[in-house]
Design an enzyme around this catalytic site. Sequence first.
Site, PDB file in Angstrom:
ATOM      1  CG  PHE A  25      -1.953   1.054   1.199  1.00  0.00           C
ATOM      2  CD1 PHE A  25      -3.105   0.883   0.444  1.00  0.00           C
ATOM      3  CD2 PHE A  25      -1.769   2.244   1.870  1.00  0.00           C
ATOM      4  CE1 PHE A  25      -4.068   1.882   0.375  1.00  0.00           C
ATOM      5  CE2 PHE A  25      -2.723   3.247   1.801  1.00  0.00           C
ATOM      6  CZ  PHE A  25      -3.878   3.060   1.053  1.00  0.00           C
ATOM      7  CG  ASP A  70       0.078  -2.677   6.866  1.00  0.00           C
ATOM      8  OD1 ASP A  70      -1.017  -3.028   7.341  1.00  0.00           O
ATOM      9  OD2 ASP A  70       0.233  -1.626   6.216  1.00  0.00           O
ATOM     10  CE1 TYR A 126      -8.922   2.162   7.009  1.00  0.00           C
ATOM     11  CE2 TYR A 126      -8.159   3.420   8.909  1.00  0.00           C
ATOM     12  CZ  TYR A 126      -7.972   2.976   7.616  1.00  0.00           C
ATOM     13  OH  TYR A 126      -6.840   3.329   6.940  1.00  0.00           O
ATOM     14  NE  ARG A 185      -9.652  -2.810  -3.182  1.00  0.00           N
ATOM     15  CZ  ARG A 185      -9.172  -2.331  -2.048  1.00  0.00           C
ATOM     16  NH1 ARG A 185      -8.058  -2.814  -1.543  1.00  0.00           N
ATOM     17  NH2 ARG A 185      -9.799  -1.382  -1.388  1.00  0.00           N
TER      18      ARG A 185
HETATM   19  C1  LIG Z   1      -2.190  -2.013   3.897  1.00  0.00           C
HETATM   20  C2  LIG Z   1      -2.401  -0.605   4.336  1.00  0.00           C
HETATM   21  N1  LIG Z   1      -1.417   0.025   5.001  1.00  0.00           N
HETATM   22  C3  LIG Z   1      -1.546   1.298   5.405  1.00  0.00           C
HETATM   23  C4  LIG Z   1      -2.696   2.004   5.162  1.00  0.00           C
HETATM   24  C5  LIG Z   1      -2.779   3.435   5.604  1.00  0.00           C
HETATM   25  O1  LIG Z   1      -3.577   3.542   6.737  1.00  0.00           O
HETATM   26  P1  LIG Z   1      -3.847   4.959   7.414  1.00  0.00           P
HETATM   27  O2  LIG Z   1      -4.489   5.823   6.399  1.00  0.00           O
HETATM   28  O3  LIG Z   1      -4.779   4.611   8.550  1.00  0.00           O
HETATM   29  O4  LIG Z   1      -2.563   5.496   7.886  1.00  0.00           O
HETATM   30  C6  LIG Z   1      -3.758   1.394   4.489  1.00  0.00           C
HETATM   31  C7  LIG Z   1      -4.998   2.116   4.222  1.00  0.00           C
HETATM   32  O5  LIG Z   1      -5.928   1.670   3.609  1.00  0.00           O
HETATM   33  C8  LIG Z   1      -3.597   0.055   4.043  1.00  0.00           C
HETATM   34  O6  LIG Z   1      -4.545  -0.585   3.383  1.00  0.00           O
END
Ligand SMILES: Cc1ncc(COP(=O)(O)O)c(C=O)c1O
Length: 437
Positions: free
Chosen positions: A147, A222, A247, A396
């Site tokens: 991500f 993650d 969330y 998705r």
């Molecule tokens: C795999 C992954 N990592 C990190 C994030 C970023 O999260 P945040 O916006 O809560 O920092 C997301 C957000 O969708 C995600 O899917």
Amino acid sequence: MTTPDRTATSANPAGSPIPITRADCQQRDANDPLRKFRGEFLLPEGTIYLDGNSLGPRTNGSAERAQEVVADEWGTGLIGSWNSAGWWDLPAKLGEKVAGIVGGGAGSTVVTDTTSINLFKAASAALKMQAEDSPHRRVILTQRENFPSDIYMLQGLAEQLDDGYEVRLVDDEEVTAGFPTTMSDEVSLVVLTHVNYRTGRLFDMGTTTSAIHSGGALVIWDLCHTAGALPIDLAGSGADMAIGCTYKFLNGGPGSPAFIWVAEALQNRFSQPLSGWWSHAQPFEMAPDYRPADGIRRYLTGTQGILSMSVAELGLDIHSRVDMEQIREKSLALSDLFIDLVDERLADHPVEVVTPREHAHRGSQVSITHPEGFAVMSALIERGIIGDYREPEVLRFGLTPLYIGFTEVWDTVEALRDILDNRLWDTPAHKVRGAVT
Ligand SMILES: Cc1ncc(COP(=O)(O)O)c(C=O)c1O
């Protein structure tokens, strides 16, 4: 939503045709042991919600809980609620619930901040530990398809440290193979998202962690796309640190706080780069010198969003009552059905399933590509079937066993077939993009 009860035949892995009917799907739903959880979530009538991998739906009682926090705890309790309503302890209290869901072990996790911020803290602490033990290691590896926020945070941290750190991107195949070409004694840290957010590809936490440790590096996982979606044994896997959000599959609500977990052996070596007062050993001493708390409070930074955190607790409570093995079993059955139906019913269209077909490599979503993916998803959403679109060309579909059934999977693929057969996506309205896709 109902569709005609048509019979599909699809090939299972053994090659024999399986006739699937909508009635079969209804029967499977009637026998589903997780069906009783549907009532714990509130969804608009007529909606099939396949975006719980992005924003989980509202939990039953969340509006009442928010009302209680605003009117009673804030309105009446005022500042006394930091003690009397337990606000101060919420990060650790919720962290304990997350730890139960992801196999973190007691006293290992706090709920706080965002995933991006927690990654910054964890990566910074990991690099510092490594700099003490193996100062020549200056490379951070992460997935090319991670991500993007994770990659950006690592790049920002490397630039901030200005000490020769370099972020190198690796392909998913390299991760699955145990880093045969990219692991070296230059590598300090590996940051991996457990499931590829776009394709739904799952990585084996235990074997991957072992491969990273054999190379002398630390690993941060993650768990945004796996916490609440499948069984995880964080402590048992030997992982060093983990982060994730509440969330998506944990139904915490929009922007609900994230979590951070650190292996017991590393907890008191964790040096906090964002050393705010909530991580201080005695915050109310108001001392001019920073002294980190022992244990998990040292991962905190500052004052938390209590309203958001209080509502997030409801989603964690639901998942604490669920057998994660049962969730996984149904999730795979749903995605098997989805893939079989796509293979059979959309065969005349330029559609490709990009989610791995092997169970061991599949998370809790199915992703398919179509050259007009954005417009196709828009047409689907117009019918009340909500998935999402990710560049390039990816539709998705998040499969969340607590409130999605087999009949909804059937209806979704049937709607897709109708939209593709009749080019219902091919209108100007379906090509207009909002700020969030
Ligand atoms: C795999 C992954 N990592 C990190 C994030 C970023 O999260 P945040 O916006 O809560 O920092 C997301 C957000 O969708 C995600 O899917």
